[in-house]
Write a protein that holds these residues in place. Structure first.
Motif, PDB file in Angstrom:
ATOM      1  N   TYR A 153      42.799  48.690  48.998  1.00 17.12           N
ATOM      2  CA  TYR A 153      42.783  49.424  47.963  1.00 17.12           C
ATOM      3  C   TYR A 153      43.470  50.580  47.759  1.00 17.12           C
ATOM      4  CZ  TYR A 153      39.469  52.772  49.305  1.00 17.12           C
ATOM      5  OH  TYR A 153      38.729  54.454  49.810  1.00 17.12           O
ATOM      6  N   LEU A 154      43.583  51.056  49.482  1.00 18.06           N
ATOM      7  CA  LEU A 154      44.194  52.133  49.156  1.00 18.06           C
ATOM      8  C   LEU A 154      45.507  51.263  50.329  1.00 18.06           C
ATOM      9  CD1 LEU A 154      42.174  54.046  52.702  1.00 18.06           C
ATOM     10  CD2 LEU A 154      42.100  54.824  50.354  1.00 18.06           C
ATOM     11  N   GLN A 155      45.615  50.549  50.550  1.00 13.57           N
ATOM     12  CA  GLN A 155      47.307  50.076  50.133  1.00 13.57           C
ATOM     13  C   GLN A 155      47.637  49.804  49.518  1.00 13.57           C
ATOM     14  OE1 GLN A 155      48.502  46.699  53.141  1.00 13.57           O
ATOM     15  NE2 GLN A 155      45.956  47.105  53.532  1.00 13.57           N
ATOM     16  N   ALA A 206      45.156  41.266  40.921  1.00 14.58           N
ATOM     17  CA  ALA A 206      43.860  40.627  42.016  1.00 14.58           C
ATOM     18  C   ALA A 206      44.882  38.902  42.463  1.00 14.58           C
ATOM     19  CB  ALA A 206      42.242  41.095  41.211  1.00 14.58           C
ATOM     20  N   ASP A 207      44.717  38.689  41.311  1.00  9.88           N
ATOM     21  CA  ASP A 207      45.432  36.558  41.222  1.00  9.88           C
ATOM     22  C   ASP A 207      46.686  37.095  42.015  1.00  9.88           C
ATOM     23  OD1 ASP A 207      43.106  36.204  40.396  1.00  9.88           O
ATOM     24  OD2 ASP A 207      44.566  35.626  38.040  1.00  9.88           O
ATOM     25  N   SER A 208      47.881  38.152  41.604  1.00 14.30           N
ATOM     26  CA  SER A 208      49.420  37.658  42.472  1.00 14.30           C
ATOM     27  C   SER A 208      49.365  38.022  43.727  1.00 14.30           C
ATOM     28  CB  SER A 208      49.853  37.902  41.374  1.00 14.30           C
ATOM     29  OG  SER A 208      49.838  39.729  41.133  1.00 14.30           O
ATOM     30  N   ILE A 216      43.187  38.932  46.088  1.00 12.63           N
ATOM     31  CA  ILE A 216      42.774  40.150  46.243  1.00 12.63           C
ATOM     32  C   ILE A 216      42.065  39.883  45.607  1.00 12.63           C
ATOM     33  CG2 ILE A 216      43.896  41.288  48.198  1.00 12.63           C
ATOM     34  CD1 ILE A 216      43.948  43.867  45.959  1.00 12.63           C
ATOM     35  N   ASN A 217      40.534  40.485  45.991  1.00  9.94           N
ATOM     36  CA  ASN A 217      39.283  40.635  44.765  1.00  9.94           C
ATOM     37  C   ASN A 217      39.326  41.812  42.998  1.00  9.94           C
ATOM     38  OD1 ASN A 217      37.059  41.557  43.518  1.00  9.94           O
ATOM     39  ND2 ASN A 217      35.613  40.420  45.405  1.00  9.94           N
ATOM     40  N   MET A 218      39.036  41.011  42.269  1.00  8.46           N
ATOM     41  CA  MET A 218      39.218  41.922  41.236  1.00  8.46           C
ATOM     42  C   MET A 218      38.668  43.542  41.315  1.00  8.46           C
ATOM     43  SD  MET A 218      39.128  40.028  37.859  1.00  8.46           S
ATOM     44  CE  MET A 218      37.176  40.440  37.947  1.00  8.46           C
ATOM     45  N   HIS A 219      37.443  43.547  41.933  1.00  7.79           N
ATOM     46  CA  HIS A 219      36.816  44.667  42.356  1.00  7.79           C
ATOM     47  C   HIS A 219      37.466  45.643  43.211  1.00  7.79           C
ATOM     48  CE1 HIS A 219      33.470  43.508  40.456  1.00  7.79           C
ATOM     49  NE2 HIS A 219      32.936  42.296  41.203  1.00  7.79           N
ATOM     50  N   THR A 220      38.224  45.211  44.292  1.00 10.52           N
ATOM     51  CA  THR A 220      39.629  46.115  45.374  1.00 10.52           C
ATOM     52  C   THR A 220      40.686  46.626  43.985  1.00 10.52           C
ATOM     53  OG1 THR A 220      39.227  44.251  46.936  1.00 10.52           O
ATOM     54  CG2 THR A 220      40.942  45.871  47.132  1.00 10.52           C
ATOM     55  N   ALA A 251      41.266  50.536  43.206  1.00 12.10           N
ATOM     56  CA  ALA A 251      42.246  51.650  43.259  1.00 12.10           C
ATOM     57  C   ALA A 251      43.328  51.503  41.997  1.00 12.10           C
ATOM     58  CB  ALA A 251      43.014  50.313  43.882  1.00 12.10           C
ATOM     59  N   TYR A 252      42.587  51.584  40.889  1.00 13.65           N
ATOM     60  CA  TYR A 252      42.771  51.782  39.885  1.00 13.65           C
ATOM     61  C   TYR A 252      42.127  53.436  39.431  1.00 13.65           C
ATOM     62  CZ  TYR A 252      46.252  47.715  38.583  1.00 13.65           C
ATOM     63  OH  TYR A 252      47.584  47.268  38.609  1.00 13.65           O
TER      64      TYR A 252
END
Length: 122
Positions: free
Chosen positions: A14-16, A43-45, A48-52, A56-57
């Motif tokens: 999430y930091l990245q 997340a799909d593109s 990674i996980n949607m929660h990540t 981040a958002y």
């Protein structure tokens, strides 16, 4: 949107993601009012996980880089409170400069690094 995530990095995903978006704003790849992909799309593109992505958002929203609009979703919204931002930056720089001082990095070397990095954003 081109986001590059290093899955081998010790830095949290999430930091990245946050840093990539902030760098995009600083280099004018993203501008005020530009919409970000939905949490699910990004997340799909990236894979990674949607929660990540959601985390981040949330961080970007808290830091004043993003606002959430009911109709448009997450959009770039650069925080207009310059004084507050300068105070936060000052505190962060104090720590960085203290670390540099402990490693005997000179003021001139710091200035060179700042100029080198700032050229990417000016």
């Amino acid at each position: 949107m081109i986001i590059e995530i290093d899955f081998n990095s010790e830095e949290a995903l999430y930091l990245q993601l946050c840093n990539q978006i902030i760098m995009g704003i600083a280099t004018s790849r993203f501008r005020e009012g530009d919409p970000l992909p939905s949490v699910r799309q990004l997340a799909d593109s990236i894979g990674i996980n949607m929660h990540t992505v959601n985390k981040a958002y949330t961080v970007l929203k808290q830091e004043g880089y993003v606002k959430v609009d009911r109709r448009r979703g997450a959009v770039i919204a650069i925080d207009a409170d310059r004084c507050e931002t300068l105070e936060i930056l000052k505190k962060e720089l104090q720590v960085i400069l203290a670390k540099s001082s402990c490693k005997n990095i000179s003021k001139e070397e710091i200035h060179e690094l700042i100029e080198e990095i700032y050229e990417d954003y000016a």
